[in-house]
Design a protein around this motif. Structure first.
Motif, PDB file in Angstrom:
ATOM      1  N   SER A 232       0.826  -1.204   0.000  1.00 17.59           N
ATOM      2  CA  SER A 232       0.000   0.000   0.000  1.00 17.59           C
ATOM      3  C   SER A 232       0.862   1.256   0.000  1.00 17.59           C
ATOM      4  CB  SER A 232      -0.912  -0.007   1.238  1.00 17.59           C
ATOM      5  OG  SER A 232      -1.702   1.152   1.297  1.00 17.59           O
ATOM      6  N   ASP A 233       1.960   1.223   0.767  1.00 17.30           N
ATOM      7  CA  ASP A 233       2.873   2.357   0.864  1.00 17.30           C
ATOM      8  C   ASP A 233       3.539   2.642  -0.479  1.00 17.30           C
ATOM      9  OD1 ASP A 233       4.407   4.376   2.238  1.00 17.30           O
ATOM     10  OD2 ASP A 233       6.097   2.985   2.264  1.00 17.30           O
ATOM     11  N   VAL A 234       3.977   1.584  -1.168  1.00 18.15           N
ATOM     12  CA  VAL A 234       4.619   1.757  -2.481  1.00 18.15           C
ATOM     13  C   VAL A 234       3.630   2.356  -3.482  1.00 18.15           C
ATOM     14  CG1 VAL A 234       5.551   0.538  -4.484  1.00 18.15           C
ATOM     15  CG2 VAL A 234       6.370  -0.033  -2.191  1.00 18.15           C
ATOM     16  N   VAL A 235       2.424   1.813  -3.533  1.00 20.94           N
ATOM     17  CA  VAL A 235       1.426   2.291  -4.500  1.00 20.94           C
ATOM     18  C   VAL A 235       1.124   3.774  -4.268  1.00 20.94           C
ATOM     19  CG1 VAL A 235      -0.967   2.077  -5.274  1.00 20.94           C
ATOM     20  CG2 VAL A 235       0.401   0.021  -4.861  1.00 20.94           C
ATOM     21  N   ALA A 236       0.898   4.151  -2.993  1.00 21.28           N
ATOM     22  CA  ALA A 236       0.594   5.551  -2.687  1.00 21.28           C
ATOM     23  C   ALA A 236       1.775   6.456  -3.014  1.00 21.28           C
ATOM     24  CB  ALA A 236       0.215   5.690  -1.214  1.00 21.28           C
ATOM     25  N   SER A 237       2.984   5.969  -2.785  1.00 15.75           N
ATOM     26  CA  SER A 237       4.180   6.773  -3.052  1.00 15.75           C
ATOM     27  C   SER A 237       4.385   6.979  -4.546  1.00 15.75           C
ATOM     28  CB  SER A 237       5.414   6.096  -2.438  1.00 15.75           C
ATOM     29  OG  SER A 237       5.307   6.039  -1.029  1.00 15.75           O
ATOM     30  N   LEU A 285       1.298  -3.855  -9.307  1.00 20.63           N
ATOM     31  CA  LEU A 285       0.235  -2.898  -9.012  1.00 20.63           C
ATOM     32  C   LEU A 285       0.546  -1.499  -9.529  1.00 20.63           C
ATOM     33  CD1 LEU A 285      -0.961  -3.935  -5.437  1.00 20.63           C
ATOM     34  CD2 LEU A 285      -2.137  -4.250  -7.607  1.00 20.63           C
ATOM     35  N   VAL A 286       1.822  -1.159  -9.652  1.00 21.69           N
ATOM     36  CA  VAL A 286       2.154   0.185 -10.125  1.00 21.69           C
ATOM     37  C   VAL A 286       2.559   0.196 -11.599  1.00 21.69           C
ATOM     38  CG1 VAL A 286       2.881   0.895  -7.829  1.00 21.69           C
ATOM     39  CG2 VAL A 286       4.611   0.082  -9.449  1.00 21.69           C
ATOM     40  N   HIS A 287       2.602  -0.974 -12.227  1.00 25.77           N
ATOM     41  CA  HIS A 287       3.160  -1.056 -13.574  1.00 25.77           C
ATOM     42  C   HIS A 287       2.391  -0.212 -14.589  1.00 25.77           C
ATOM     43  CE1 HIS A 287       5.467  -2.583 -16.904  1.00 25.77           C
ATOM     44  NE2 HIS A 287       4.354  -2.908 -17.533  1.00 25.77           N
ATOM     45  N   GLU A 288       1.083  -0.129 -14.447  1.00 27.04           N
ATOM     46  CA  GLU A 288       0.313   0.661 -15.410  1.00 27.04           C
ATOM     47  C   GLU A 288       0.649   2.146 -15.308  1.00 27.04           C
ATOM     48  OE1 GLU A 288      -3.823  -0.081 -15.230  1.00 27.04           O
ATOM     49  OE2 GLU A 288      -3.668  -2.191 -15.826  1.00 27.04           O
ATOM     50  N   ARG A 289       1.070   2.569 -14.114  1.00 24.99           N
ATOM     51  CA  ARG A 289       1.464   3.962 -13.931  1.00 24.99           C
ATOM     52  C   ARG A 289       2.886   4.187 -14.419  1.00 24.99           C
ATOM     53  NH1 ARG A 289      -1.072   1.735  -9.801  1.00 24.99           N
ATOM     54  NH2 ARG A 289      -2.723   2.770  -8.619  1.00 24.99           N
ATOM     55  N   LEU A 290       3.764   3.199 -14.113  1.00 23.62           N
ATOM     56  CA  LEU A 290       5.183   3.369 -14.393  1.00 23.62           C
ATOM     57  C   LEU A 290       5.896   2.020 -14.303  1.00 23.62           C
ATOM     58  CD1 LEU A 290       7.153   5.853 -14.784  1.00 23.62           C
ATOM     59  CD2 LEU A 290       7.786   5.487 -12.411  1.00 23.62           C
ATOM     60  N   ALA A 291       6.836   1.797 -15.234  1.00 23.42           N
ATOM     61  CA  ALA A 291       7.650   0.574 -15.179  1.00 23.42           C
ATOM     62  C   ALA A 291       8.811   0.813 -14.215  1.00 23.42           C
ATOM     63  CB  ALA A 291       8.163   0.215 -16.572  1.00 23.42           C
ATOM     64  N   VAL A 292       8.535   0.713 -12.933  1.00 19.47           N
ATOM     65  CA  VAL A 292       9.560   0.990 -11.929  1.00 19.47           C
ATOM     66  C   VAL A 292      10.669  -0.062 -12.000  1.00 19.47           C
ATOM     67  CG1 VAL A 292       8.003   2.162 -10.334  1.00 19.47           C
ATOM     68  CG2 VAL A 292       8.313  -0.315 -10.158  1.00 19.47           C
ATOM     69  N   ARG A 293      11.864   0.359 -11.662  1.00 20.94           N
ATOM     70  CA  ARG A 293      12.998  -0.553 -11.606  1.00 20.94           C
ATOM     71  C   ARG A 293      13.141  -1.041 -10.170  1.00 20.94           C
ATOM     72  NH1 ARG A 293      18.372   0.412 -10.302  1.00 20.94           N
ATOM     73  NH2 ARG A 293      19.868  -1.073 -11.172  1.00 20.94           N
ATOM     74  N   VAL A 294      13.600  -2.285 -10.000  1.00 17.62           N
ATOM     75  CA  VAL A 294      13.879  -2.826  -8.671  1.00 17.62           C
ATOM     76  C   VAL A 294      15.387  -2.866  -8.481  1.00 17.62           C
ATOM     77  CG1 VAL A 294      13.665  -4.829  -7.137  1.00 17.62           C
ATOM     78  CG2 VAL A 294      11.764  -4.204  -8.645  1.00 17.62           C
ATOM     79  N   ALA A 295      15.847  -2.360  -7.355  1.00 19.94           N
ATOM     80  CA  ALA A 295      17.282  -2.379  -7.051  1.00 19.94           C
ATOM     81  C   ALA A 295      17.675  -3.808  -6.676  1.00 19.94           C
ATOM     82  CB  ALA A 295      17.599  -1.425  -5.905  1.00 19.94           C
ATOM     83  N   CYS A 296      18.177  -4.545  -7.649  1.00 18.55           N
ATOM     84  CA  CYS A 296      18.436  -5.967  -7.416  1.00 18.55           C
ATOM     85  C   CYS A 296      19.642  -6.209  -6.525  1.00 18.55           C
ATOM     86  CB  CYS A 296      18.577  -6.700  -8.750  1.00 18.55           C
ATOM     87  SG  CYS A 296      16.965  -6.846  -9.582  1.00 18.55           S
ATOM     88  N   VAL A 297      20.484  -5.184  -6.315  1.00 18.92           N
ATOM     89  CA  VAL A 297      21.554  -5.345  -5.326  1.00 18.92           C
ATOM     90  C   VAL A 297      20.949  -5.524  -3.941  1.00 18.92           C
ATOM     91  CG1 VAL A 297      21.847  -2.876  -4.802  1.00 18.92           C
ATOM     92  CG2 VAL A 297      23.786  -4.431  -4.558  1.00 18.92           C
ATOM     93  N   ASN A 298      19.708  -5.056  -3.761  1.00 21.05           N
ATOM     94  CA  ASN A 298      19.009  -5.278  -2.499  1.00 21.05           C
ATOM     95  C   ASN A 298      18.395  -6.672  -2.423  1.00 21.05           C
ATOM     96  OD1 ASN A 298      19.435  -2.420  -2.413  1.00 21.05           O
ATOM     97  ND2 ASN A 298      17.841  -2.292  -0.882  1.00 21.05           N
ATOM     98  N   LEU A 299      18.488  -7.417  -3.522  1.00 22.01           N
ATOM     99  CA  LEU A 299      17.961  -8.779  -3.544  1.00 22.01           C
ATOM    100  C   LEU A 299      19.074  -9.820  -3.568  1.00 22.01           C
ATOM    101  CD1 LEU A 299      15.176  -8.335  -6.252  1.00 22.01           C
ATOM    102  CD2 LEU A 299      14.930  -8.215  -3.767  1.00 22.01           C
ATOM    103  N   ARG A 300      20.192  -9.430  -4.140  1.00 23.85           N
ATOM    104  CA  ARG A 300      21.299 -10.373  -4.254  1.00 23.85           C
ATOM    105  C   ARG A 300      22.583  -9.553  -4.342  1.00 23.85           C
ATOM    106  NH1 ARG A 300      20.793 -13.361  -9.475  1.00 23.85           N
ATOM    107  NH2 ARG A 300      19.372 -14.840  -8.508  1.00 23.85           N
TER     108      ARG A 300
END
Length: 371
Positions: A232-237, A285-300
């Motif tokens: 919810s926080d990500v979508v609102a942001s 959930l936010v893709h229709e608004r914007l193709a946000v990038r995920v910081a994959c260094v935070n995943l691996r």
């Protein structure tokens, strides 16, 4: 509420003070001065706000680190010369940048240089203003097409940005700002970053006046939030930022590193990094608004010890690989398929009263444990 009970504003103020104090107490300077050389260098591909995929060199120079190290999840102060500011001289910073820009035989091609200092590039206590401008001149002479730096918005002023952009001589500048959340309680108390909405929007205005691109970082599941609240926080942001015309956004799933409030909560069994499928859901959930990038260094990542977002052993690596592909393509078809391990997720609105009470309770647990 009784006559002697603190009101909501006082409760949040007290919570912010306690979280900030704990965050600072957990920092460690260390006794050994680290060598004056970049602590991290990597090459990858990055999608520009225009959608173009280009080569990037990412460098983190050794510095005195962040001058405002209050965030509850940030481990960077433990990997620079935090507490030894005098040891990172003007000459050292310029030498590190100069060596970074000297292209070696066999080096991967890149046109974007992401130059980080584990803090705010435009904070004069971290990088003196004359050194900032000299770095801009070095970058301009090196044939780089785009420079990316990071800063808290309060340091992004007309007086600082004007001379810097002029010295870049046409190199496109992008400034990363770790807003983390558009929600004031989440941003200023739970994450404990020193960013107000007013200072953020003022910085965006200054940047726009100089043709500078904003790159805004948003956290996925800051400490004290549930998985459903995190989405919810990500979508609102994202809605808030797109309303301001911002197109460059990166989601940063929280990783848990030592000497942070997030680590203390995790050690106490009171917090886990976001499930990888929570990250996927936020992206969808936010893709229709914007193709946000995920910081994959935070995943691996490998630059320091962390507990990373995870899923089951069968799907975890595939999910990370898919998010990395999506980061390059922006195509929803590259997002991962489902897995039987995916936990049920109910997207939950942010209830400040509930979140404040929960955070206070968890902080009590840490304080009783001696955190």
């Amino acid at each position: 509420m009784t006559e002697h009970s603190p009101g909501p504003v006082a409760q949040v103020s007290d919570l912010r003070r306690r979280i900030g104090g704990l965050s600072l107490r957990l920092r460690t300077a260390g006794t050994q001065i680290k060598p004056a050389e970049p602590r991290f260098i990597d090459y990858d591909k990055i999608r520009l706000p225009s959608g173009e995929l280009v080569g990037r060199k990412k460098v983190i120079v050794m510095s005195g680190g962040c001058s405002v190290p209050t965030c509850t999840m940030c481990p960077f102060t433990n990997f620079n010369n935090y507490g030894h500011d005098d040891e990172t001289s003007r000459e050292s910073l310029l030498d590190q940048v100069s060596r970074t820009l000297t292209r070696s035989e066999g080096e991967p091609a890149y046109e974007v240089l992401s130059l980080y200092n584990d803090g705010s590039f435009f904070a004069p206590r971290e990088i003196p203003r004359n050194v900032q401008v000299e770095i801009a001149r070095l970058v301009a002479a090196a044939g780089v097409k785009r420079l990316v730096v990071e800063s808290l918005p309060q340091f992004v002023t007309e007086q600082v940005l004007g001379p810097f952009v002029e010295a870049l001589e046409g190199v496109r500048l992008e400034i990363g700002i770790g807003l983390q959340s558009a929600d004031e309680l989440v941003r200023e108390t739970l994450v404990n970053t020193r960013i107000s909405q007013k200072s953020f929007e003022r910085a965006l205005s200054v940047m726009a006046g100089h043709g500078v691109d904003p790159k805004i970082y948003l956290m996925v599941k800051p400490p004290f939030l549930s998985e459903g609240e995190a989405v919810s926080d990500v979508v609102a942001s994202v809605d808030y930022l797109t309303g301001l015309g911002v197109r460059g956004m990166t989601l940063c799933p929280t990783r848990v590193s030592p000497h942070t409030v997030a680590w203390e909560l995790w050690q106490a069994g009171q917090y886990t990094p976001p499930n990888l499928w929570t990250v996927v859901e936020a992206v969808r959930l936010v893709h229709e608004r914007l193709a946000v990038r995920v910081a994959c260094v935070n995943l691996r990542g490998s630059d320091f010890e962390s507990v990373f977002p995870d899923a089951c052993p069968v799907c975890a690596d595939d999910v990370v690989d898919a998010l990395m592909r999506f980061g390059e393509s922006g195509d929803a078809a590259d997002l991962p398929a489902d897995c039987s391990c995916r936990p049920p997720l109910e997207v939950t609105p942010l209830d400040h009263k509930v979140i404040t009470a929960r955070a206070a309770l968890l902080l009590n647990v840490l304080e009783r444990a001696g955190g």
